[in-house]
Design a protein around this motif. Structure first.
Motif, PDB file in Angstrom:
ATOM      1  N   ALA A 115      61.706  14.641 123.189  1.00 16.29           N
ATOM      2  CA  ALA A 115      62.073  13.947 124.427  1.00 16.29           C
ATOM      3  C   ALA A 115      61.463  12.550 124.470  1.00 16.29           C
ATOM      4  CB  ALA A 115      61.623  14.761 125.635  1.00 16.29           C
ATOM      5  N   THR A 116      60.203  12.429 124.059  1.00 16.05           N
ATOM      6  CA  THR A 116      59.557  11.116 124.047  1.00 16.05           C
ATOM      7  C   THR A 116      60.173  10.209 122.987  1.00 16.05           C
ATOM      8  OG1 THR A 116      57.489  12.100 124.828  1.00 16.05           O
ATOM      9  CG2 THR A 116      57.336   9.920 123.846  1.00 16.05           C
ATOM     10  N   MET A 117      60.520  10.765 121.837  1.00 14.53           N
ATOM     11  CA  MET A 117      61.205   9.975 120.819  1.00 14.53           C
ATOM     12  C   MET A 117      62.552   9.475 121.336  1.00 14.53           C
ATOM     13  SD  MET A 117      61.452   8.515 117.963  1.00 14.53           S
ATOM     14  CE  MET A 117      60.091   9.110 116.966  1.00 14.53           C
ATOM     15  N   ASN A 118      63.249  10.320 122.085  1.00  9.95           N
ATOM     16  CA  ASN A 118      64.521   9.892 122.676  1.00  9.95           C
ATOM     17  C   ASN A 118      64.309   8.739 123.655  1.00  9.95           C
ATOM     18  OD1 ASN A 118      66.059  11.716 121.245  1.00  9.95           O
ATOM     19  ND2 ASN A 118      66.098  13.253 122.868  1.00  9.95           N
ATOM     20  N   HIS A 119      63.187   8.773 124.370  1.00 11.55           N
ATOM     21  CA  HIS A 119      62.876   7.648 125.263  1.00 11.55           C
ATOM     22  C   HIS A 119      62.651   6.369 124.458  1.00 11.55           C
ATOM     23  CE1 HIS A 119      62.881   9.209 129.281  1.00 11.55           C
ATOM     24  NE2 HIS A 119      62.078  10.214 128.983  1.00 11.55           N
ATOM     25  N   TRP A 120      61.901   6.480 123.368  1.00 11.20           N
ATOM     26  CA  TRP A 120      61.641   5.288 122.558  1.00 11.20           C
ATOM     27  C   TRP A 120      62.943   4.739 121.974  1.00 11.20           C
ATOM     28  CZ3 TRP A 120      62.235   3.862 117.406  1.00 11.20           C
ATOM     29  CH2 TRP A 120      61.603   2.657 117.049  1.00 11.20           C
ATOM     30  N   LEU A 121      63.795   5.625 121.462  1.00  6.15           N
ATOM     31  CA  LEU A 121      65.081   5.184 120.923  1.00  6.15           C
ATOM     32  C   LEU A 121      65.946   4.549 122.020  1.00  6.15           C
ATOM     33  CD1 LEU A 121      65.885   8.235 118.633  1.00  6.15           C
ATOM     34  CD2 LEU A 121      65.402   5.906 117.865  1.00  6.15           C
ATOM     35  N   SER A 122      65.893   5.118 123.204  1.00  2.00           N
ATOM     36  CA  SER A 122      66.656   4.564 124.329  1.00  2.00           C
ATOM     37  C   SER A 122      66.155   3.169 124.684  1.00  2.00           C
ATOM     38  CB  SER A 122      66.558   5.499 125.534  1.00  2.00           C
ATOM     39  OG  SER A 122      67.197   6.733 125.266  1.00  2.00           O
ATOM     40  N   GLU A 123      64.849   2.974 124.625  1.00  2.00           N
ATOM     41  CA  GLU A 123      64.300   1.641 124.871  1.00  2.00           C
ATOM     42  C   GLU A 123      64.876   0.624 123.881  1.00  2.00           C
ATOM     43  OE1 GLU A 123      60.062   1.741 124.747  1.00  2.00           O
ATOM     44  OE2 GLU A 123      59.860   3.118 126.444  1.00  2.00           O
ATOM     45  N   GLN A 124      64.998   1.036 122.613  1.00  3.20           N
ATOM     46  CA  GLN A 124      65.524   0.127 121.597  1.00  3.20           C
ATOM     47  C   GLN A 124      66.986  -0.216 121.873  1.00  3.20           C
ATOM     48  OE1 GLN A 124      62.811  -0.760 119.818  1.00  3.20           O
ATOM     49  NE2 GLN A 124      61.974   0.902 121.082  1.00  3.20           N
ATOM     50  N   ILE A 125      67.754   0.779 122.289  1.00  9.53           N
ATOM     51  CA  ILE A 125      69.166   0.543 122.619  1.00  9.53           C
ATOM     52  C   ILE A 125      69.288  -0.443 123.775  1.00  9.53           C
ATOM     53  CG2 ILE A 125      71.230   1.638 123.608  1.00  9.53           C
ATOM     54  CD1 ILE A 125      70.417   4.175 122.026  1.00  9.53           C
ATOM     55  N   LEU A 126      68.513  -0.234 124.807  1.00  7.82           N
ATOM     56  CA  LEU A 126      68.576  -1.104 125.977  1.00  7.82           C
ATOM     57  C   LEU A 126      68.141  -2.524 125.639  1.00  7.82           C
ATOM     58  CD1 LEU A 126      67.196   1.487 128.521  1.00  7.82           C
ATOM     59  CD2 LEU A 126      69.492   0.496 128.583  1.00  7.82           C
ATOM     60  N   ASP A 127      67.126  -2.655 124.787  1.00  8.67           N
ATOM     61  CA  ASP A 127      66.653  -3.983 124.404  1.00  8.67           C
ATOM     62  C   ASP A 127      67.699  -4.752 123.599  1.00  8.67           C
ATOM     63  OD1 ASP A 127      64.246  -3.758 125.719  1.00  8.67           O
ATOM     64  OD2 ASP A 127      63.118  -3.153 123.940  1.00  8.67           O
ATOM     65  N   ARG A 128      68.600  -4.024 122.948  1.00  6.47           N
ATOM     66  CA  ARG A 128      69.639  -4.663 122.153  1.00  6.47           C
ATOM     67  C   ARG A 128      70.958  -4.849 122.919  1.00  6.47           C
ATOM     68  NH1 ARG A 128      66.150  -2.133 118.914  1.00  6.47           N
ATOM     69  NH2 ARG A 128      65.807  -2.848 116.772  1.00  6.47           N
ATOM     70  N   SER A 129      70.966  -4.404 124.159  1.00  5.22           N
ATOM     71  CA  SER A 129      72.207  -4.426 124.940  1.00  5.22           C
ATOM     72  C   SER A 129      72.550  -5.793 125.507  1.00  5.22           C
ATOM     73  CB  SER A 129      72.109  -3.426 126.102  1.00  5.22           C
ATOM     74  OG  SER A 129      71.180  -3.892 127.081  1.00  5.22           O
ATOM     75  N   GLY A 130      71.555  -6.658 125.585  1.00  5.02           N
ATOM     76  CA  GLY A 130      71.761  -7.947 126.229  1.00  5.02           C
ATOM     77  C   GLY A 130      71.514  -7.920 127.715  1.00  5.02           C
ATOM     78  N   VAL A 131      71.253  -6.735 128.269  1.00  5.60           N
ATOM     79  CA  VAL A 131      70.951  -6.606 129.700  1.00  5.60           C
ATOM     80  C   VAL A 131      69.432  -6.516 129.854  1.00  5.60           C
ATOM     81  CG1 VAL A 131      71.299  -5.265 131.801  1.00  5.60           C
ATOM     82  CG2 VAL A 131      73.111  -5.366 130.068  1.00  5.60           C
ATOM     83  N   PRO A 132      68.813  -7.421 130.605  1.00  5.79           N
ATOM     84  CA  PRO A 132      67.357  -7.354 130.792  1.00  5.79           C
ATOM     85  C   PRO A 132      66.932  -5.979 131.317  1.00  5.79           C
ATOM     86  CG  PRO A 132      68.217  -9.414 131.655  1.00  5.79           C
ATOM     87  CD  PRO A 132      69.409  -8.566 131.322  1.00  5.79           C
ATOM     88  N   THR A 133      65.940  -5.396 130.648  1.00  7.33           N
ATOM     89  CA  THR A 133      65.510  -4.044 131.013  1.00  7.33           C
ATOM     90  C   THR A 133      63.994  -3.969 131.151  1.00  7.33           C
ATOM     91  OG1 THR A 133      67.392  -3.064 129.839  1.00  7.33           O
ATOM     92  CG2 THR A 133      65.541  -1.609 130.366  1.00  7.33           C
ATOM     93  N   ALA A 134      63.555  -3.451 132.280  1.00  7.24           N
ATOM     94  CA  ALA A 134      62.141  -3.154 132.498  1.00  7.24           C
ATOM     95  C   ALA A 134      61.921  -1.681 132.184  1.00  7.24           C
ATOM     96  CB  ALA A 134      61.743  -3.462 133.936  1.00  7.24           C
TER      97      ALA A 134
END
Length: 287
Positions: A115-134
């Motif tokens: 579950a935590t790895m999925n969170h880290w991977l999700s962070e990477q996806i969001l950072d590459r989306s072009g949408v600012p993410t906190a």
């Protein structure tokens, strides 16, 4: 007036986020996977209820239309990475200005919990989306004690974690205040990682003592295995929970959840709920 999308909108962080945004005069789309008393309560407050599946891109696209910023929260169960990819794509298509993402404090590229790895991977996806993410890297919720409220009423603080393992619990309502501040002020936050903790670090055996003192009753510490713990909670039908708790037990032994960070209090602009205050607020469930 702005329009915001809140996922996990009937959950412990989503519901107060919806409420605070509405109180501040905004429009809120509350994304739910089923209609029930909780979604009805949000609708009565003035939220627009959207029924959908976060793993279906057309559902998410529809909910995202006209949205200024959005809160993404996904449970420990399977599908988190796919749901995040869908969410990021829909947000990018709709020129969303800010995403707030609920992650784990111990999120990292070699996380032992799936579950935590999925969170880290999700962070990477969001950072590459072009949408600012906190990314909110959150410690244990104070609501942790409510999972075993029946056991606490019976006089025992039940946990799969070691007595001396330390963490910094934070109440979901305080997390919601942080979420709202970021959603309302995207220019001040943008893309960043924010460590979110409460104001006081405790061990599990210390928390048992705080429960006893605050409730004025005996509450003994009792450690069980993660498998026993999820069975007692009735969560043993999904293996994700036991796997996560086994990993978090080791994470705590490695002190990955220790240390107070003041970011939440600074962003919220007010003192955070103490363990004693949280327990007192939920006395009717715990005493």
């Amino acid at each position: 007036m702005k329009k915001f999308l809140v996922t996990g909108s009937t959950g412990v962080t989503g519901a107060p986020t919806v409420r605070f945004l509405l109180e501040n005069g905004h429009k809120v789309v509350a994304f739910v996977h089923r209609e029930d008393d909780r979604s009805k309560a949000l609708m009565e407050l003035g939220a627009e209820i959207v029924l959908g599946d976060m793993l279906k891109i057309e559902d998410v696209r529809g909910a995202m239309k006209g949205v200024e910023a959005a809160y993404l929260c996904y449970p420990l169960t399977q599908g988190a990475v796919e749901a995040t990819a869908i969410f990021a794509q829909a947000a990018a298509e709709n020129d969303v200005k800010q995403i707030v993402y609920m992650s784990h404090r111990q999120s990292r590229q070699h996380a032992r919990s799936p579950a935590t790895m999925n969170h880290w991977l999700s962070e990477q996806i969001l950072d590459r989306s072009g949408v600012p993410t906190a990314h909110l890297r959150v410690n244990f919720f104070s609501e942790w004690v409510l999972y075993t409220a029946a056991e606490i009423r019976a006089g025992r603080y039940l946990t799969p974690f070691d007595p001396e393992s330390r963490f910094v619990p934070i109440a979901a309502v305080d997390i919601a205040r942080v979420i709202v501040k970021i959603l309302e002020n995207p220019d001040a936050f943008g893309s960043k990682v924010i460590t979110v903790t409460g104001s006081r670090e405790v061990s599990h055996i210390e928390l048992a003592g705080i429960l006893a003192t605050t409730l004025g009753k005996e509450v003994r510490f009792e450690q069980v295995t993660p498998d026993e713990f999820v069975k007692i909670l009735g969560w043993d039908g999904d293996p994700s929970y036991a796997m996560h708790f086994k990993a978090i037990k080791v994470d705590q032994q490695e002190q990955l959840l220790v240390g107070v960070d003041n970011s939440a209090a600074e962003i919220a602009g007010q003192p955070l709920t103490t363990p004693e205050q949280f327990i007192e607020q939920h006395r009717h469930l715990l005493a």
